[in-house]
Write an enzyme that holds these catalytic residues in place. Structure first.
Site, PDB file in Angstrom:
ATOM      1  N   SER A   4       0.793  -1.234   0.000  1.00 50.36           N
ATOM      2  CA  SER A   4       0.000   0.000   0.000  1.00 50.36           C
ATOM      3  C   SER A   4       0.823   1.281   0.000  1.00 50.36           C
ATOM      4  CB  SER A   4      -0.947   0.016   1.203  1.00 50.36           C
ATOM      5  OG  SER A   4      -2.038  -0.852   0.980  1.00 50.36           O
TER       6      SER A   4
ATOM      7  N   LYS B 267       0.074   3.637  -2.726  1.00 48.64           N
ATOM      8  CA  LYS B 267      -1.014   4.615  -2.630  1.00 48.64           C
ATOM      9  C   LYS B 267      -0.479   6.043  -2.546  1.00 48.64           C
ATOM     10  CE  LYS B 267      -4.679   1.757  -0.542  1.00 48.64           C
ATOM     11  NZ  LYS B 267      -4.111   0.403  -0.427  1.00 48.64           N
TER      12      LYS B 267
ATOM     13  N   SER C 220      -6.085   2.748   4.674  1.00 50.96           N
ATOM     14  CA  SER C 220      -5.569   2.107   3.467  1.00 50.96           C
ATOM     15  C   SER C 220      -6.668   1.360   2.727  1.00 50.96           C
ATOM     16  CB  SER C 220      -4.427   1.142   3.824  1.00 50.96           C
ATOM     17  OG  SER C 220      -3.565   0.956   2.725  1.00 50.96           O
TER      18      SER C 220
END
Length: 399
Positions: A91, A94, A149
């Site tokens: 993640s 991101k 997340s």
């Protein structure tokens, strides 16, 4: 993934097939870069294996497969280990999604989520709890991305942006603009997908770019928020960054700004953090430490402590590339400016990351230049070596 833009998933995969797959885990090789007649983005020393540092007293117990410590303002890399090693980002990717999409929407804009917006979320994803039929502000969706997340929040924002395929293309274009040429984007959420990779160097570039945006800084430093639960109800969400909140037995790190953590069972733990002390802001990326749980945060804190202490006297071993240029230009941050910089090759002489990035640049221009990518590939002079196997899909995405 459903067809969510004028270019379908099949077309996207077809364009991706025009490029040579990237290796997922091989350490960078300076010899490979030099053999191609190029220098390395950020400096030749960042292509070398092992610890790169020009000062004493580095923390002893650093078990990550790759890490990097840099000064945010000067761009100087103070120490690194396998800076350009390509690994699954989880993640932390991101950060690139936010840096690409966050400026596009007013934070007070409201959006009613549909079933179609949530139809292509990978099974096993981390979720914040977005519900079809509920209206959210853009601000709330970004809180779901940064704090929890949430892949559901990511996919809603991606569909607002014109679809997953379009968003992936724009992220790839943004990565090239930032000179993050180790990165290959397959999905906007960072979930384990075949070929989705980045590096400690590139993740640090994403954090540095994102932190220039006040909304990005606010979101990544937010500890808790109230999230819509349908109707007039809300529930509290907490940031999963343990150095920010002090969860799981850790103390909050003094001066921490954010930025983003990540975990999948395939990638292990990744984290990019930023902290300010005494007027100096440092960036640290730690990827895949040998231990689980708190190790990624403990090693990040140890590197920050060193950077704010003995590392103040460290001479740089490289530079973070300044963003800019076009798909036909290359960064000029290498200590060897007479040569065209490229990321260090991680395979025997063969299709390089730079060649793939050149093809990916055409794809990233809204995926309208597949033929251009094929032509660039044919022009490459490195067709002798077989490409190594790309990342295998799998693993449960948690945060």
């Amino acid at each position: 993934m459903r067809e969510c833009s004028p270019l379908s998933r099949r077309a996207l995969l077809g364009l991706a097939a025009a490029a040579v797959p990237l290796t997922a885990t091989a350490p960078a090789s300076a010899a490979g870069a030099r053999s191609a007649g190029t220098s390395v983005v950020g400096g030749e020393r960042l292509a070398r294996g092992g610890v790169q540092v020009r000062a004493a007293g580095l923390p002893k117990k650093l078990t990550a497969q790759a890490w990097l410590l840099a000064d945010r303002d000067t761009g100087e890399v103070l120490a690194s280990f396998n800076a350009h090693r390509r690994l699954a980002p989880a993640s932390t990717l991101k950060m690139l999604f936010a840096d690409t999409v966050l400026p596009k929407f007013n934070r007070n804009q409201r959006y009613r989520v549909t079933d179609a917006d949530l139809a292509d979320i990978p099974s096993g994803s981390s979720l914040v709890g977005v519900q079809a039929g509920t209206t959210y502000t853009v601000e709330q969706l970004w809180q779901g991305v940064f704090l929890r997340s949430g892949n559901d929040a990511v996919h809603v924002l991606a569909h607002m942006n014109g679809g997953v395929a379009r968003t992936v293309a724009e992220m790839q274009a943004r990565a090239e603009y930032l000179h993050a040429l180790d990165t290959h984007v397959v999905s906007p959420d960072g979930f384990d997908h075949k070929g989705q990779i980045s590096s400690a160097y590139d993740l640090t570039l994403f954090a540095r770019a994102g932190l220039k945006n006040p909304d990005f800084r606010r979101h990544c430093g937010t500890r808790t928020a109230d999230f819509p639960a349908g109707g007039k109800k809300t529930f509290q969400i907490q940031n999963t960054d343990r150095l920010l909140t002090g969860a799981w037995g850790l103390n909050p790190y003094a001066g921490l700004l954010g930025v983003k953590n990540g975990y999948t069972s395939h990638a292990g733990n990744t984290f990019t953090g930023a902290a300010t002390r005494g007027g100096r802001t440092l960036l640290v990326t730690v990827m895949h430490p040998a231990e689980g749980s708190n190790a990624v945060y403990e090693q990040t804190a140890a590197l920050l402590d060193w950077g704010f202490g003995p590392g103040r006297a460290a001479q740089p071993v490289g530079l973070l590339a300044a963003p800019g240029g076009t798909s036909g230009s290359r960064p000029t941050v290498s200590p060897v400016p007479a040569q065209k910089p490229a990321h260090a090759a991680t395979t025997p002489p063969g299709p390089s990351t730079l060649r793939l990035a050149e093809g990916g640049a055409g794809t990233a221009a809204l995926l309208g230049a597949g033929a251009w990518a094929l032509l660039r590939r044919r022009r490459a002079r490195t067709a002798d070596a077989p490409a190594e196997a790309a990342l295998q899909q799998g693993g449960r995405h948690r945060r």
